[in-house]
Design a protein around this motif. Structure first.
Motif, mmCIF file in Angstrom:
data_model
loop_
_atom_site.group_PDB
_atom_site.id
_atom_site.type_symbol
_atom_site.label_atom_id
_atom_site.label_comp_id
_atom_site.label_asym_id
_atom_site.label_seq_id
_atom_site.Cartn_x
_atom_site.Cartn_y
_atom_site.Cartn_z
ATOM 1 N N VAL A 74 0.833 -1.205 0.000
ATOM 2 C CA VAL A 74 0.000 0.000 0.000
ATOM 3 C C VAL A 74 0.862 1.248 0.000
ATOM 4 O O VAL A 74 0.598 2.221 -0.719
ATOM 5 N N ALA A 75 1.921 1.237 0.803
ATOM 6 C CA ALA A 75 2.816 2.394 0.868
ATOM 7 C C ALA A 75 3.454 2.661 -0.486
ATOM 8 O O ALA A 75 3.546 3.817 -0.925
ATOM 9 N N GLN A 76 3.864 1.628 -1.179
ATOM 10 C CA GLN A 76 4.521 1.823 -2.473
ATOM 11 C C GLN A 76 3.525 2.241 -3.554
ATOM 12 O O GLN A 76 3.839 3.076 -4.409
ATOM 13 N N PHE A 77 2.332 1.678 -3.529
ATOM 14 C CA PHE A 77 1.303 2.127 -4.470
ATOM 15 C C PHE A 77 0.949 3.596 -4.216
ATOM 16 O O PHE A 77 0.744 4.371 -5.156
ATOM 17 N N GLY A 78 0.862 3.983 -2.944
ATOM 18 C CA GLY A 78 0.574 5.370 -2.618
ATOM 19 C C GLY A 78 1.658 6.299 -3.133
ATOM 20 O O GLY A 78 1.372 7.367 -3.685
ATOM 21 N N TYR A 79 2.903 5.896 -2.970
ATOM 22 C CA TYR A 79 4.008 6.720 -3.458
ATOM 23 C C TYR A 79 3.968 6.843 -4.977
ATOM 24 O O TYR A 79 4.181 7.936 -5.529
ATOM 25 N N ALA A 80 3.686 5.736 -5.653
ATOM 26 C CA ALA A 80 3.590 5.778 -7.113
ATOM 27 C C ALA A 80 2.471 6.714 -7.555
ATOM 28 O O ALA A 80 2.619 7.479 -8.510
ATOM 29 N N ALA A 81 1.320 6.670 -6.857
ATOM 30 C CA ALA A 81 0.212 7.559 -7.202
ATOM 31 C C ALA A 81 0.578 9.019 -6.953
ATOM 32 O O ALA A 81 0.268 9.903 -7.766
ATOM 33 N N GLY A 82 1.260 9.287 -5.840
ATOM 34 C CA GLY A 82 1.691 10.650 -5.558
ATOM 35 C C GLY A 82 2.657 11.158 -6.605
ATOM 36 O O GLY A 82 2.584 12.322 -7.035
ATOM 37 N N LEU A 83 3.564 10.298 -7.034
ATOM 38 C CA LEU A 83 4.494 10.684 -8.085
ATOM 39 C C LEU A 83 3.762 11.016 -9.376
ATOM 40 O O LEU A 83 4.087 11.977 -10.075
ATOM 41 N N ALA A 241 12.312 -0.632 -13.071
ATOM 42 C CA ALA A 241 11.150 -1.364 -12.552
ATOM 43 C C ALA A 241 11.532 -2.805 -12.232
ATOM 44 O O ALA A 241 11.112 -3.365 -11.209
ATOM 45 N N GLY A 242 12.336 -3.422 -13.098
ATOM 46 C CA GLY A 242 12.785 -4.785 -12.844
ATOM 47 C C GLY A 242 13.719 -4.868 -11.650
ATOM 48 O O GLY A 242 13.576 -5.730 -10.782
ATOM 49 N N MET A 243 14.658 -3.937 -11.576
ATOM 50 C CA MET A 243 15.612 -3.935 -10.468
ATOM 51 C C MET A 243 14.923 -3.632 -9.141
ATOM 52 O O MET A 243 15.131 -4.322 -8.135
ATOM 53 N N TYR A 244 14.083 -2.601 -9.153
ATOM 54 C CA TYR A 244 13.429 -2.207 -7.905
ATOM 55 C C TYR A 244 12.435 -3.271 -7.449
ATOM 56 O O TYR A 244 12.261 -3.504 -6.254
ATOM 57 N N GLY A 245 11.781 -3.929 -8.413
ATOM 58 C CA GLY A 245 10.860 -4.997 -8.060
ATOM 59 C C GLY A 245 11.571 -6.159 -7.385
ATOM 60 O O GLY A 245 11.085 -6.705 -6.391
ATOM 61 N N ALA A 246 12.737 -6.525 -7.910
ATOM 62 C CA ALA A 246 13.500 -7.622 -7.305
ATOM 63 C C ALA A 246 13.921 -7.266 -5.888
ATOM 64 O O ALA A 246 13.789 -8.071 -4.952
ATOM 65 N N ALA A 367 6.069 1.388 -9.234
ATOM 66 C CA ALA A 367 4.980 0.493 -9.642
ATOM 67 C C ALA A 367 5.502 -0.940 -9.741
ATOM 68 O O ALA A 367 4.861 -1.890 -9.277
ATOM 69 N N GLY A 368 6.695 -1.097 -10.337
ATOM 70 C CA GLY A 368 7.309 -2.427 -10.385
ATOM 71 C C GLY A 368 7.568 -2.969 -9.001
ATOM 72 O O GLY A 368 7.338 -4.154 -8.723
ATOM 73 N N GLY A 369 8.025 -2.094 -8.087
ATOM 74 C CA GLY A 369 8.286 -2.529 -6.714
ATOM 75 C C GLY A 369 7.026 -2.891 -5.962
ATOM 76 O O GLY A 369 6.990 -3.875 -5.210
ATOM 77 N N ALA A 370 5.962 -2.103 -6.157
ATOM 78 C CA ALA A 370 4.706 -2.358 -5.447
ATOM 79 C C ALA A 370 4.080 -3.686 -5.877
ATOM 80 O O ALA A 370 3.627 -4.474 -5.045
ATOM 81 N N VAL A 371 4.074 -3.925 -7.186
ATOM 82 C CA VAL A 371 3.497 -5.187 -7.683
ATOM 83 C C VAL A 371 4.332 -6.368 -7.203
ATOM 84 O O VAL A 371 3.798 -7.388 -6.757
#
Length: 416
Positions: A74-83, A241-246, A367-371
């Motif tokens: 939720v925190a990461q999705f919120g940050y992505a939305a704010g961005l 997105a790939g790096m941050y998601g991992a 977004a990659g990190g949140a998913v």
């Protein structure tokens, strides 16, 4: 009435000619970058505040840590939305006012989160606080604009070092303070620090004329076109997105591995100390900035991906061997930061609208990190730590593979 600052964005203090005021103003100019780095550290910590506190939150709400693991996503999705909505405004509105408003909104949401009585109310507060915690991404384009061209990578790296120091502090200090005083007081403390540093930074920002006109949210609608017209920006977005998601898959579920009885059975405070291995990030950032200035972003990103790929089997082994887990934590942090410095420097210099390009880049990464965090939480519940490692490996493969395929196709078209 005072005269406006120069249009270049250099503070009026830097252009003073009066002999009595010049030393003080020069001192203020020297403090500008360190202040931004510290503000970035404090605000970035808010995004990861809940992750090390999940066991304490679960106990308070009569649940299990794995059942509330989704709060980290939720925190990461919120940050992505704010961005997505707020960061492009850096090209169109007064950054000083925007930083102040977002700072107060984030602080208020953190206080509200500390007073909640249930998981969903806390999720709402975390969502709002994270959405308002986009101050670092309003400041990075400003730092890149003010830096000399031959030192741009180093200046961007200084802010990114602050960002990852904040991430480490969220895990280490948050866990220790949570164990001592309870997770609610950690939220209150974060609110106070956010307000103090955010308002101080707002006051120190130069008075500037917005570089772009038009409707307020024109930057949001311009995002697809900006990415489409710049292959370098698109590649930076996908690879980060790939790096941050991992990284996110590993780091947001690590507290579960360390604290659950089937894992290492640590206390929340002891698990938080594990975050000290993330200090590798702060050390790597200045080095990566110098390497980007010297060798270019592409080589640094390639090397970072190799390091991250090596960390995945080490993390898998770390499910049973603590030494491997420690080595993997250092390696994946170093890889993430090197990749981030290189990709963000590229994103900030590839278009004429750096705030919009930076928004596209950071939204893609988060977004990659949140998913990945959401998928990793489910994977941990069903398949344990091995499932989390599989998610991290898949994200790296997608991030690099999709860009490599498109790059080869583009070269074939150019050579035809």
């Amino acid at each position: 009435m005072s005269s406006p600052a120069p249009a270049t964005g250099v503070p009026a203090a830097a252009t003073a000619t009066d002999g009595h005021t010049r030393p003080a103003r020069s001192f203020r100019s020297r403090l500008f970058l360190p202040l931004i780095a510290v503000c970035t550290a404090v605000t970035a910590a808010n995004i990861y505040l809940a992750a090390p506190l999940l066991p304490l939150i679960a106990r308070d709400f009569g649940s299990t840590p794995s059942a509330v693991a989704w709060l980290a996503s939720v925190a990461q999705f919120g940050y992505a939305a704010g961005l997505l909505f707020f960061a492009p405004l850096g090209d169109r509105v007064n950054r000083r006012r925007l930083v102040a408003v977002l700072t107060l909104a984030a602080a208020a949401a953190l206080v509200a989160g500390a007073a909640t009585g249930g998981t969903y109310a806390l999720a709402g507060a975390v969502l709002v606080a994270s959405a308002a915690t986009v101050v670092p991404q309003l400041l990075v384009p400003l730092v890149a604009e003010r830096a000399p061209a031959h030192q741009r990578g180093r200046h961007v790296a200084a802010v990114i070092a602050g960002l990852f120091t904040g991430i480490v502090a969220a895990r280490v200090l948050g866990a220790l303070a949570g164990q001592a005083f309870g997770w609610r007081w950690v939220f209150v403390g974060a609110a106070v620090l956010t307000a103090l540093l955010g308002l101080a930074t707002s006051a120190a920002l130069p008075r500037e004329t917005p570089r772009l006109g038009g409707p307020l949210f024109a930057g949001l609608t311009a995002l697809p076109g900006v990415v489409r017209r710049s292959p370098d920006l698109w590649r930076a977005c996908v690879r980060q997105a790939g790096m941050y998601g991992a990284w996110s898959a590993m780091w947001t579920t690590l507290a579960l591995l360390l604290t659950e009885e089937d894992g290492y059975g640590m206390t929340t405070a002891a698990a938080g100390l594990f975050g000290l291995f993330g200090l590798a990030a702060s050390v790597t950032a200045p080095l990566a900035g110098g390497l980007v200035d010297r060798f270019g972003a592409a080589k640094v990103v390639r090397t970072a991906y190799v390091g991250a790929a090596v960390s995945v089997p080490l993390f898998w082994l770390g499910g049973h061997v603590m030494a491997a887990l420690c080595a993997a934590a250092v390696l994946v942090h170093a890889a993430l930061v090197a990749s981030h410095v290189a990709n963000q420097t590229l994103a900030l210099t590839t278009t004429s609208a750096p705030a919009t390009a930076n928004t596209a880049y950071v939204v893609a990464g988060f977004a990659g990190g949140a998913v990945a965090s959401a998928v990793a939480g489910t994977a941990f519940t069903h398949w344990g730590w091995g499932g989390v490692c599989a998610v991290a490996g898949a994200w790296l493969a997608l991030g690099w593979g999709s860009t490599a395929v498109r790059s080869r196709a583009a070269r074939r078209v150019a050579g035809a």
